[in-house]
Scaffold this active site. Structure first.
Site, PDB file in Angstrom:
ATOM      1  N   ASP A 137       0.860  -1.175   0.000  1.00  0.00           N
ATOM      2  CA  ASP A 137       0.000   0.000   0.000  1.00  0.00           C
ATOM      3  C   ASP A 137       0.900   1.229   0.000  1.00  0.00           C
ATOM      4  O   ASP A 137       1.862   1.307   0.790  1.00  0.00           O
ATOM      5  CB  ASP A 137      -0.915   0.027   1.224  1.00  0.00           C
ATOM      6  N   ASP A 158     -15.926  -4.071  -0.717  1.00  0.00           N
ATOM      7  CA  ASP A 158     -15.514  -3.719   0.639  1.00  0.00           C
ATOM      8  C   ASP A 158     -16.769  -3.681   1.501  1.00  0.00           C
ATOM      9  O   ASP A 158     -17.696  -2.907   1.211  1.00  0.00           O
ATOM     10  CB  ASP A 158     -14.825  -2.361   0.647  1.00  0.00           C
TER      11      ASP A 158
END
Length: 249
Positions: free
Chosen positions: A8, A134
């Protein structure tokens, strides 16, 4: 099941967030290029890169990322702020192996259908698109996990399958970045509901025992990030697992 290591990126640095909160970030003292090379040298075929700036509409990391991607022969699964079909096509043309689409696919009813039509001439196009789901308490969240979709989780899966998209990246937000174990119950429900999907599990994975639990559910692959940086799972363990499974990416 294949283990995909994650990177990330925020402001050009390797980070991990907790529950997707930019105010709850851990910055790691290793460069993106060093992390990519570390994975490559340990036999990793694919890495999962999320541009956290991109997720907020800031694409300042892209030149750096694309320069690094050009220098590696690894397959890249990439996401972060992809809001148009043109972006998807440009990323695929630039050599990204898989592109993750999330918010736009949820908020624009025709996005996935238009994407299917635009990519239909490309070989294996459906395998190169990952639909991000998500969820928090089985409610789909989007726009950086700040907004809730009225679309029901299983209805959304049905819609994607009807359009030919079968690869899903599912993150249980309540588990993400906490190293408290993964959402086994959620993934089991998803696999029982639609056994034909290629599911990528993400969030909360903290040990090889978590990996084994996911593997038992016939999940295609999983993303592991913080557990690597916090020395809960070693890159050597990932290499050994992936060699044993011989899963086709």
């Amino acid at each position: 099941m294949y283990i995909i290591p994650a990177i990330d990126i925020l402001d050009g640095k390797v980070v991990r967030l907790s529950e997707g909160d930019y105010n709850q970030k851990t910055v790691y003292n290793i460069s993106i290029s060093e992390m990519i090379e570390k994975y490559r040298s340990h036999g990793t075929d694919m890495i999962h890169i999320i541009d956290l700036n991109g997720a907020k509409g800031d694409f300042s990391n892209q030149k750096l990322l694309f320069d690094l991607i050009k220098k590696t022969d690894m397959k890249i699964q990439y996401g972060g702020g992809i809001r148009s079909i043109e972006q998807v096509k440009n990323l695929l043309d630039a050599g990204i192996y898989r592109v993750i689409v999330g918010t736009q696919a949820i908020t624009e009813p025709n996005f996935l259908d238009d994407l299917r039509k635009d990519l239909s001439q490309q070989q294996d196009y459906a395998n190169r698109i990952v639909i991000a789901i998500d969820v928090l308490d089985e409610v789909i969240k989007y726009n950086g996990w700040l907004e809730s979709s009225p679309i029901k989780l299983y209805d959304y899966i049905d819609k994607c399958l009807r359009l030919g998209f079968f690869r899903f990246l599912c993150t249980d937000i309540s588990k993400d970045g906490k190293l408290g174990g993964t959402a086994v119950d959620l993934y089991e429900k998803l696999m029982n509901y639609a056994p034909i999907i290629k599911l990528i599990a993400s969030g909360g994975i903290a040990s090889m025992e978590d990996i084994k639990q996911l593997d038992a559910l016939r999940i295609s692959s999983c993303v592991v990030g913080k557990a690597i940086y916090e020395d809960k799972i070693s890159i050597e363990e990932i290499k050994e697992w992936n060699l044993k499974t011989m899963t086709t990416l």
